[in-house]
Design a protein around this motif. Structure first.
Motif, short mmCIF file in Angstrom:
data_model
loop_
_atom_site.label_atom_id
_atom_site.label_comp_id
_atom_site.label_asym_id
_atom_site.label_seq_id
_atom_site.Cartn_x
_atom_site.Cartn_y
_atom_site.Cartn_z
N SER A 9 0.84 -1.04 -0.13
CA SER A 9 -0.16 -0.06 0.07
C SER A 9 0.89 1.37 -0.11
N LEU A 10 2.02 1.03 0.69
CA LEU A 10 2.99 2.24 0.77
C LEU A 10 3.57 2.61 -0.51
N LEU A 11 3.91 1.58 -1.22
CA LEU A 11 4.63 1.64 -2.27
C LEU A 11 3.70 2.07 -3.63
N CYS A 12 2.27 1.41 -3.60
CA CYS A 12 1.51 1.99 -4.47
C CYS A 12 1.13 3.46 -4.32
N ALA A 13 0.85 3.92 -3.07
CA ALA A 13 0.78 5.14 -3.03
C ALA A 13 1.66 6.14 -3.37
N SER A 14 3.02 5.74 -2.97
CA SER A 14 3.94 6.53 -3.84
C SER A 14 3.92 6.74 -5.26
N ILE A 15 3.63 5.71 -5.85
CA ILE A 15 3.68 5.49 -7.26
C ILE A 15 2.60 6.39 -7.77
N PHE A 16 1.49 6.29 -7.01
CA PHE A 16 0.32 7.15 -7.43
C PHE A 16 0.67 8.89 -7.44
N VAL A 17 1.79 9.20 -6.78
CA VAL A 17 2.30 10.76 -6.82
C VAL A 17 2.78 10.90 -8.25
N ALA A 18 3.37 9.68 -8.85
CA ALA A 18 4.15 10.26 -10.16
C ALA A 18 3.10 10.62 -11.29
N ARG A 19 3.72 11.49 -11.84
CA ARG A 19 2.77 12.21 -13.21
C ARG A 19 3.62 11.80 -14.41
N SER A 20 3.21 12.67 -15.47
CA SER A 20 3.96 12.59 -16.76
C SER A 20 4.05 13.88 -17.32
N PRO A 21 4.90 14.83 -16.98
CA PRO A 21 5.09 15.93 -17.51
C PRO A 21 4.94 16.03 -19.16
N ALA A 22 5.71 15.12 -19.77
CA ALA A 22 5.73 14.89 -21.14
C ALA A 22 4.39 14.82 -21.70
N SER A 23 3.40 14.10 -21.27
CA SER A 23 2.08 14.20 -21.79
C SER A 23 1.39 15.52 -21.60
N ALA A 24 1.51 15.85 -20.66
CA ALA A 24 0.78 17.30 -20.17
C ALA A 24 1.29 18.25 -21.24
N ILE A 25 3.07 18.40 -21.48
CA ILE A 25 3.44 19.32 -22.48
C ILE A 25 2.95 19.24 -23.79
N ALA A 26 2.67 17.94 -24.17
CA ALA A 26 2.16 17.78 -25.56
C ALA A 26 0.68 17.94 -25.80
N VAL A 27 0.02 18.08 -24.52
CA VAL A 27 -1.52 18.73 -24.55
C VAL A 27 -1.56 20.12 -24.90
N ILE A 28 -0.67 20.68 -23.90
CA ILE A 28 -0.41 22.34 -23.75
C ILE A 28 0.00 22.81 -25.40
N ASN A 29 1.05 21.96 -25.87
CA ASN A 29 1.48 22.42 -27.31
C ASN A 29 0.48 22.33 -28.26
N GLU A 30 -0.26 21.14 -28.35
CA GLU A 30 -1.38 20.94 -29.19
C GLU A 30 -2.49 22.03 -29.01
N LEU A 31 -2.75 22.49 -28.06
CA LEU A 31 -3.80 23.46 -27.88
C LEU A 31 -3.41 24.68 -27.73
N ARG A 32 -2.09 25.04 -27.82
CA ARG A 32 -1.28 26.25 -27.52
C ARG A 32 -1.88 26.95 -26.31
N ALA A 33 -2.04 26.23 -25.12
CA ALA A 33 -2.40 26.62 -23.98
C ALA A 33 -1.42 27.71 -23.49
N LYS A 34 -2.33 28.57 -22.63
CA LYS A 34 -1.48 29.71 -22.03
C LYS A 34 -2.41 30.39 -20.75
N GLY A 35 -1.74 30.55 -19.74
CA GLY A 35 -2.36 30.91 -18.63
C GLY A 35 -2.09 30.74 -17.18
N LYS A 36 -2.57 31.06 -16.12
CA LYS A 36 -1.97 30.86 -15.02
C LYS A 36 -2.32 29.45 -14.71
N PHE A 37 -3.57 28.76 -14.86
CA PHE A 37 -3.68 27.49 -14.57
C PHE A 37 -2.74 26.51 -15.35
N THR A 38 -2.32 26.87 -16.46
CA THR A 38 -1.59 26.01 -17.38
C THR A 38 -0.10 26.36 -16.81
#
Length: 647
Positions: A138-167
Motif C-alpha cells: 500500500s505504501l509503495l502503490c501510494a508513492s507511485i500514485f504521486v508520479a505524473r507524466s510532464p511530457a504528456s501534459a506538455i504535449a497537450v499544452i503544445n497541441e492546444l497552444r494553451a497559455k494562462g495561470k492554470f497552465t
C-alpha cells in the motif's frame, strides 16, 4: 555488482537482436499512434505481441539476459525528470505551485495509501497476502500514485497552444512533483527495507536520512561530471551515448556500495540511483551553461531510450494475468483519481486559487508514464523474495492502471483547458493579429511582393491612382483607388493602422507619400523603391528605407557569394525556416535574461529593437516589454514562441 556477474557474450548477442527488434517496434507503434493510441501504450502493446505470451520473438531467457536495460533507461528517465525543473520559470507563480505541490505529494500519498490498504484488506482476491506485506504494498502503490507524466501534459499544452495561470501553475507542480515522488519513493523504499529486515531502530532511521542526504550530494557530483562531458568536443551521438552510460553507472555504483556495506557491517547502505540522476539533471539545468545542450540530449536520446524501455516492459507482461486483474486496475485508477482530486482541492485552498482551479487542478496529473513504470520495475527487482505471484499481480495492476491513464488523461486535461479558456487552438492560423501592408503602385513587382506577403499571412492592400492599369490583382489582395495624396484619401485607406508601407510608384509620387507620412503619421516602416539614383537626396530627411533595383541585385549576389546559407534563409528559400519579428508583451518574461529563457532548440535570437536602437543579443541580454525581437527558426517553433511572448 550483479550486472558484471550476469553479463556474458550471450547478453551481447541477445542485446543486439533485441535492438534490431526495437526498430520494428518503433514503426509498429507509430502506426498504432495513427489509430489514436498513445505512443507509450503502442510500444507496450508491441512488446506484448513480440513477447513470450504471443509470438515468442523475445523469450523469458532473453528478457532475463538483458534486464540491465531497465537500469540504463531508468537513469535516463531520472535525467529527463530533472531537466523539467527550471526554477526561474516557476518563480512568478511559486506560492500557488508550492502549496499545490506539497498537497499533490502528501495528500495523494496519504489518501492513496488508505484506500489501497482498504482494498487489500476487504477484497477476496488479496486474501492470501500477509498483513505486513499489504501495508508495504500500500505504501509503495501510494508513492507511485504521486508520479505524473510532464511530457504528456506538455504535449497537450503544445497541441492546444494553451497559455494562462492554470497552465503555468500545472506545469510547475508537475515538474516539482517528479522530484518529490523520487524523494518520497527513496524514503518509503529504505523504510520498508529496514522494517522488512526486522531492524527498524533509531539508528536505522538515521541511516535512511544519511542515505538520502549522501544520494543528493552524489547527485551534485554527477551533475559536475555531466557538465564536463557536455563540454567535450566529440561527435554528438557518441557524447549522448556516454551520458546515458553515466546514468547507468549510478546503478552500478549503488549496487557496489550495497555489496561492500553488507560485507563490512552486515547492513545494506542504499544510495538511491534515481535520486542521484534526478538531482544531477536539476543541477545541469539550473546551475550550468549547458542547459540547452542537455535538453537536446534528452530530446534526441529519448526517442531511442523510450522505445527500448517500453517495448521491454510490454514483453515482460503476462497478458493472461493482465486480463485476470484488469478490474482491479480500474479500481486503482479510480482510487488515484480520488486522491488527485482531494489533493488539488486542498492545495488550491491553501494557495487561495479560484474555485475552478481547485475543482480542475487534478486534470493535468492523470497521465502516468516513464517514472511510474520505472518505480514498478524497481519494486519487482528489489522485493523479489516476497511471494513472486503477489508482486507480479500488483505490478500488472499498476501497469494496467497506467495504460488506462494514457487513454483518459489527455482528453480530460484538454477539456479542462478549454473550459478555463486557456487554449488558443482556434487561432492556429493567426496566432497574433495579422499584420497589414499597403503597396502603392500596380505592376509585376508589386504584385509579386503582394502575393508573397499574403502567403505569409499578411493583409495586403494595393493602392492605385489610375484605374486603367492592365494588371489583374490575385484573389485575396485588396485593390483601392485614391485621387490625391492627402490626409483625407489616406484616412480612407486606413493608412495610420498599416504596419508597413511599400512604394512602387514614380519618384515624384513616392516623395509626396513620404512627405505626408512623415508630417502626419509619424515614423512608419516605409520602404521606397527609387527609380532614379540621382534623386536619393530627395528622401534623405524622411528616415525611410531606400532600395535601388540595381544596388539590391548587386548586394544580393554579394551576400549569396559570402553567405549562401544565410541569404537563402533570409529570402525564405530554406524549407521550414524563416526570420520573424516578435513583440514582447508578456509581463512574466519582461526583465528576464536571454540565457534564462527555455527557448526551443531550433530557435536563434538575432537582434532586439528597443527605442529605435538595434541591440545585438547575447546570453546576458535582458528583455523588456515592447522589445521587438528578431528570431530565426522553424515555423512551428516560431508560432509557439509568438504565443508565449505575445500573451
Amino acid at each position: 555488482m550483479e550486472f558484471f556477474y550476469n553479463f556474458s557474450f550471450d547478453s551481447i548477442i541477445f542485446l543486439s537482436a533485441y535492438l534490431i527488434i526495437c526498430i520494428s517496434s518503433f514503426y509498429l507503434s507509430s502506426y498504432l499512434k495513427k489509430l489514436g493510441l498513445p505512443l507509450v501504450t503502442g510500444l507496450i502493446i508491441v512488446g506484448v505481441i513480440i513477447g513470450p505470451n504471443f509470438l515468442g520473438v523475445i523469450s523469458d531467457i532473453i528478457i532475463k539476459e538483458i534486464d540491465f536495460i531497465f537500469d540504463v533507461s531508468l537513469g535516463f528517465i531520472a535525467f529527463a525528470a530533472g531537466s523539467e525543473l527550471f526554477f526561474k520559470e516557476i518563480k512568478s507563480t511559486f506560492n500557488s505551485i508550492k502549496w499545490n505541490t506539497i498537497s499533490s505529494i502528501l495528500v495523494t500519498f496519504f489518501i492513496g495509501f488508505v484506500l489501497v490498504l482498504i482494498s487489500f484488506l476487504t477484497l477476496p482476491f488479496f486474501d492470501e497476502i500477509q498483513f505486513n506485506i499489504k501495508i508495504y504494498l500500500s505504501l509503495l502503490c501510494a508513492s507511485i500514485f504521486v508520479a505524473r507524466s510532464p511530457a504528456s501534459a506538455i504535449a497537450v499544452i503544445n497541441e492546444l497552444r494553451a497559455k494562462g495561470k492554470f497552465t503555468s501553475t500545472s506545469m510547475g507542480v508537475l515538474c516539482l512533483s517528479d522530484f518529490g515522488v523520487i524523494l518520497l519513493f527513496a524514503i518509503i523504499f529504505s523504510l520498508i527495507k529496514s522494517i522488512d529486515s526486522g531492524s527498524l531502530e533509531i539508528l536505522n532511521l538515521l541511516l535512511i536520512l544519511f542515505e538520502i542526504i549522501i544520494s543528493i550530494f552524489i547527485g551534485f557530483v554527477y551533475g559536475f561530471i555531466l557538465n564536463i562531458f557536455l563540454s567535450v568536443s566529440i561527435n554528438k551521438f557518441i557524447k549522448y551515448f556516454l551520458l546515458v552510460i553515466i546514468g547507468f553507472t549510478s546503478f552500478i555504483f549503488s549496487d557496489y556500495i550495497r555489496d561492500i556495506s553488507f560485507s563490512a557491517i552486515n547492513k545494506e547502505i542504499i544510495f538511491e540511483p534515481l535520486l542521484i540522476c534526478m538531482v544531477s539533471g536539476i543541477f545541469v539545468i539550473n546551475k550550468t551553461d549547458k542547459r540547452l545542450e542537455f535538453l537536446d540530449f534528452i530530446q534526441v536520446s529519448g526517442k531511442y531510450i523510450y522505445v527500448i524501455f517500453f517495448t521491454l516492459i510490454g514483453a515482460s507482461l503476462n497478458i493472461f494475468l493482465v486480463i485476470q486483474v484488469f478490474q482491479y486496475a480500474i479500481l486503482f485508477f479510480l482510487i488515484r483519481i480520488v486522491s488527485l482530486f482531494a489533493a488539488s482541492y486542498i492545495g488550491g485552498y491553501f494557495a487561495k486559487d479560484p474555485l475552478s482551479y481547485k475543482l480542475l487542478g487534478w486534470t493535468p496529473h492523470i497521465t502516468q508514464a516513464g517514472v511510474s513504470l520505472g518505480l514498478i520495475q524497481l519494486i519487482q527487482k528489489e522485493f523479489y523474495y516476497w511471494d513472486n505471484e503477489i508482486i507480479s499481480q500488483v505490478s500488472i495492476i499498476l501497469i494496467s492502471s497506467i495504460i488506462i491513464s494514457q487513454f483518459f488523461g489527455p482528453p480530460i486535461f484538454k477539456w479542462a483547458l478549454n473550459y478555463l479558456n486557456e487554449t488558443n487552438r482556434r487561432k492556429q492560423i493567426s496566432i497574433v493579429k495579422k499584420k497589414r501592408a499597403i503597396i502603392f503602385g500596380l505592376e509585376p513587382q508589386s504584385l509579386s511582393l503582394a502575393s508573397l506577403l499574403k502567403s505569409r499571412d499578411w493583409i495586403v492592400d494595393i493602392v492605385i491612382f489610375d484605374t486603367n492599369k492592365p494588371h489583374k490583382v490575385p484573389d485575396g489582395i485588396n485593390q483601392m483607388k485614391i485621387d490625391n495624396i492627402d490626409k483625407y484619401n489616406f484616412d480612407k485607406i486606413d493608412y495610420a493602422n498599416a504596419n508597413s508601407i511599400i512604394c512602387f510608384s514614380s519618384d515624384d509620387i513616392n516623395e509626396e507619400i513620404c512627405k505626408l507620412s512623415h508630417s502626419t503619421y509619424g515614423n512608419k516602416n516605409l520602404i521606397v523603391r527609387i527609380n532614379d539614383y540621382l534623386k536619393v537626396d530627395l528622401f534623405s530627411d524622411f528616415n525611410i528605407k531606400l532600395i535601388h533595383p540595381s544596388d539590391a541585385i548587386i548586394n544580393l549576389i554579394d551576400q549569396y557569394v559570402r553567405s549562401p546559407l544565410g541569404t537563402s534563409i533570409f529570402l525564405g528559400k530554406e524549407k521550414d525556416k524563416e526570420i520573424r519579428d516578435i513583440r514582447l508583451l508578456n509581463d512574466k518574461i519582461s526583465g528576464s535574461l536571454l540565457r534564462d529563457l527555455k527557448l526551443p532548440q531550433d530557435i536563434l535570437m538575432l537582434s532586439i529593437k528597443r527605442n529605435d536602437e538595434i541591440i545585438l543579443s547575447h546570453g546576458y541580454t535582458r528583455l523588456l516589454k515592447e522589445d521587438i525581437i528578431t528570431f530565426l527558426g522553424s515555423k512551428n517553433s516560431l508560432d509557439k514562441l509568438t504565443l508565449r511572448f505575445d500573451s
